[in-house]
Design a protein around this motif. Sequence first.
Motif, PDB file in Angstrom:
ATOM      1  N   THR A   7       0.807  -1.201   0.000  1.00  0.00           N
ATOM      2  CA  THR A   7       0.000   0.000   0.000  1.00  0.00           C
ATOM      3  C   THR A   7       0.847   1.260   0.000  1.00  0.00           C
ATOM      4  O   THR A   7       0.311   2.350  -0.002  1.00  0.00           O
ATOM      5  CB  THR A   7      -0.937   0.018   1.220  1.00  0.00           C
ATOM      6  OG1 THR A   7      -0.142  -0.107   2.408  1.00  0.00           O
ATOM      7  CG2 THR A   7      -1.920  -1.138   1.151  1.00  0.00           C
ATOM      8  N   ASP A   8       2.151   1.114  -0.001  1.00  0.00           N
ATOM      9  CA  ASP A   8       3.035   2.268  -0.050  1.00  0.00           C
ATOM     10  C   ASP A   8       4.269   1.905  -0.872  1.00  0.00           C
ATOM     11  O   ASP A   8       4.649   0.747  -0.986  1.00  0.00           O
ATOM     12  CB  ASP A   8       3.485   2.687   1.357  1.00  0.00           C
ATOM     13  CG  ASP A   8       2.320   3.207   2.182  1.00  0.00           C
ATOM     14  OD1 ASP A   8       1.786   4.270   1.825  1.00  0.00           O
ATOM     15  OD2 ASP A   8       1.950   2.543   3.158  1.00  0.00           O
ATOM     16  N   GLU A 210     -11.386   8.409   0.161  1.00  0.00           N
ATOM     17  CA  GLU A 210     -11.444   7.755   1.475  1.00  0.00           C
ATOM     18  C   GLU A 210     -11.681   6.254   1.377  1.00  0.00           C
ATOM     19  O   GLU A 210     -11.053   5.465   2.090  1.00  0.00           O
ATOM     20  CB  GLU A 210     -12.567   8.410   2.295  1.00  0.00           C
ATOM     21  CG  GLU A 210     -12.788   7.767   3.655  1.00  0.00           C
ATOM     22  CD  GLU A 210     -13.822   6.653   3.632  1.00  0.00           C
ATOM     23  OE1 GLU A 210     -13.581   5.606   4.283  1.00  0.00           O
ATOM     24  OE2 GLU A 210     -14.866   6.806   2.960  1.00  0.00           O
ATOM     25  N   ALA A 211     -12.585   5.851   0.484  1.00  0.00           N
ATOM     26  CA  ALA A 211     -13.064   4.469   0.494  1.00  0.00           C
ATOM     27  C   ALA A 211     -12.202   3.510  -0.320  1.00  0.00           C
ATOM     28  O   ALA A 211     -12.148   2.319  -0.013  1.00  0.00           O
ATOM     29  CB  ALA A 211     -14.502   4.425  -0.030  1.00  0.00           C
ATOM     30  N   LEU A 212     -11.526   4.023  -1.340  1.00  0.00           N
ATOM     31  CA  LEU A 212     -10.780   3.137  -2.238  1.00  0.00           C
ATOM     32  C   LEU A 212      -9.309   3.513  -2.347  1.00  0.00           C
ATOM     33  O   LEU A 212      -8.429   2.655  -2.200  1.00  0.00           O
ATOM     34  CB  LEU A 212     -11.417   3.156  -3.631  1.00  0.00           C
ATOM     35  CG  LEU A 212     -10.760   2.281  -4.699  1.00  0.00           C
ATOM     36  CD1 LEU A 212     -10.761   0.811  -4.294  1.00  0.00           C
ATOM     37  CD2 LEU A 212     -11.464   2.469  -6.055  1.00  0.00           C
ATOM     38  N   PRO A 215      -6.941   3.289   1.155  1.00  0.00           N
ATOM     39  CA  PRO A 215      -6.561   1.925   1.554  1.00  0.00           C
ATOM     40  C   PRO A 215      -5.524   1.278   0.640  1.00  0.00           C
ATOM     41  O   PRO A 215      -4.819   0.363   1.062  1.00  0.00           O
ATOM     42  CB  PRO A 215      -7.888   1.164   1.498  1.00  0.00           C
ATOM     43  CG  PRO A 215      -8.937   2.198   1.685  1.00  0.00           C
ATOM     44  CD  PRO A 215      -8.405   3.429   1.013  1.00  0.00           C
ATOM     45  N   LEU A 216      -5.442   1.754  -0.603  1.00  0.00           N
ATOM     46  CA  LEU A 216      -4.467   1.204  -1.549  1.00  0.00           C
ATOM     47  C   LEU A 216      -3.187   2.014  -1.604  1.00  0.00           C
ATOM     48  O   LEU A 216      -2.282   1.699  -2.380  1.00  0.00           O
ATOM     49  CB  LEU A 216      -5.092   1.142  -2.953  1.00  0.00           C
ATOM     50  CG  LEU A 216      -6.289   0.204  -3.116  1.00  0.00           C
ATOM     51  CD1 LEU A 216      -6.793   0.234  -4.564  1.00  0.00           C
ATOM     52  CD2 LEU A 216      -5.932  -1.217  -2.718  1.00  0.00           C
ATOM     53  N   GLY A 259      -4.580  -4.903   4.829  1.00  0.00           N
ATOM     54  CA  GLY A 259      -5.080  -5.475   6.067  1.00  0.00           C
ATOM     55  C   GLY A 259      -6.559  -5.310   6.302  1.00  0.00           C
ATOM     56  O   GLY A 259      -7.048  -5.525   7.414  1.00  0.00           O
ATOM     57  N   ARG A 260      -7.312  -4.946   5.258  1.00  0.00           N
ATOM     58  CA  ARG A 260      -8.752  -4.748   5.429  1.00  0.00           C
ATOM     59  C   ARG A 260      -9.493  -5.195   4.179  1.00  0.00           C
ATOM     60  O   ARG A 260      -8.907  -5.310   3.108  1.00  0.00           O
ATOM     61  CB  ARG A 260      -9.072  -3.286   5.738  1.00  0.00           C
ATOM     62  CG  ARG A 260      -8.623  -2.326   4.651  1.00  0.00           C
ATOM     63  CD  ARG A 260      -8.865  -0.875   5.002  1.00  0.00           C
ATOM     64  NE  ARG A 260     -10.241  -0.490   4.795  1.00  0.00           N
ATOM     65  CZ  ARG A 260     -10.668   0.786   4.749  1.00  0.00           C
ATOM     66  NH1 ARG A 260      -9.791   1.766   4.961  1.00  0.00           N
ATOM     67  NH2 ARG A 260     -11.918   1.074   4.545  1.00  0.00           N
ATOM     68  N   GLN A 261     -10.786  -5.439   4.348  1.00  0.00           N
ATOM     69  CA  GLN A 261     -11.633  -5.776   3.219  1.00  0.00           C
ATOM     70  C   GLN A 261     -12.178  -4.468   2.660  1.00  0.00           C
ATOM     71  O   GLN A 261     -13.094  -3.870   3.208  1.00  0.00           O
ATOM     72  CB  GLN A 261     -12.781  -6.693   3.657  1.00  0.00           C
ATOM     73  CG  GLN A 261     -13.510  -7.381   2.512  1.00  0.00           C
ATOM     74  CD  GLN A 261     -12.669  -8.471   1.852  1.00  0.00           C
ATOM     75  OE1 GLN A 261     -11.894  -9.142   2.510  1.00  0.00           O
ATOM     76  NE2 GLN A 261     -12.811  -8.629   0.544  1.00  0.00           N
ATOM     77  N   VAL A 262     -11.620  -4.019   1.558  1.00  0.00           N
ATOM     78  CA  VAL A 262     -11.992  -2.717   0.990  1.00  0.00           C
ATOM     79  C   VAL A 262     -13.339  -2.801   0.287  1.00  0.00           C
ATOM     80  O   VAL A 262     -14.189  -1.918   0.414  1.00  0.00           O
ATOM     81  CB  VAL A 262     -10.898  -2.230   0.022  1.00  0.00           C
ATOM     82  CG1 VAL A 262     -11.296  -0.903  -0.619  1.00  0.00           C
ATOM     83  CG2 VAL A 262      -9.570  -2.073   0.762  1.00  0.00           C
TER      84      VAL A 262
END
Length: 356
Positions: A7-8, A210-212, A215-216, A259-262
């Motif tokens: 993610t980074d 925020e939502a997509l 997290p990526l 680490g999350r279900q996006v």
Amino acid sequence: MRADQQTDGEWERAAAAELGFDPALARKLLAGIEAGLIRDVHAALVSRHGKLVLEHYREAPDESWGMPLGTVAFDALTLHDLRSVTKSVVGLLYGIALDRGLVPPPQAPLLAQFPDYPDLAADPARAGLTIGHALTMTLGLDWDEDRSYADPLNSEIAMENAPDRYRFVLEQAVLHAPGTHWVYCGGATALVGAVIERGTGRRIEDFAREALFQPLGISRFEWLSGADGVASPASGLRLSAPDLLRIGRLVLEGGHAGGRQVVSKAWLDASLAPAVSTGDGLDYGHFWFLGAAPVPAFGGERPWMAGFGNGGQRLWLMPEADIACVIFSGNYNAPDAWVSPTRLWREIVLANLVSA
């Protein structure tokens, strides 16, 4: 390193042979470009099992929604028009909003989401329209995107120029019963974008951030707007090639990242299932094209799904092979813009996967 941990920073890289490709994969791409068989490609990235195995950038003229940008030296940080690959991203955003209980389900009546048009809601021929018909482009309304996007009579361009984009779409003549006939329709995506904005209470670009994107690990993007200031869900998103590849990996990982279900796997399964035939050998899900192509490593054809965009923009995914491929191109408004990205996908990427 798994894709859901990336993610980074940069993608982890691997030699082509390490992940089952012919060691000459990159050289074959360059040979195809030098021979003129693959043209106008600005960037091409391929990942397998979460690792980058092919990365190609070049210097070439580009534009942004028809505005010339001059010659651009493309690299991993360069933002590029996704054009209609934007639609596939919007499909994911609708799924996330649905998972959160912020938008009605696909079977909900479409015109109920637009109470400002009571005259259209009262038309019996439109009463059966659902959000799902917009997601699958089976609204049955008159729509013409076969014209060049440089033509003001192209329905998407006319929608962007209309004083009220949503009324423009919804008041088009009814030609077919809802759900029975597929017609490529940027207006359908505009309607879904409005459902997302009204359900979340946020502009679509803010919800996407925020939502997509966050997290990526996607921090840089642009979302172009029409004259009315509304960000275009049909074609306005600009991302870098590595960041679009992250979205592809999210889909291949069943919606899991960082680490999350996006986005839920249930939504991905629903949106990647064939809903209707496009009439040209492909199927269509919820803003995703669906097809199959031969892969030597698997001894035959395997299914793929993709976001397609004007000019040759592509996000190709093949779950069985765990491959994601991003292609950015500059052959805008050309009838043969599909040729080079298709050759690159089938004859360079898939044809050179020699080990499952």
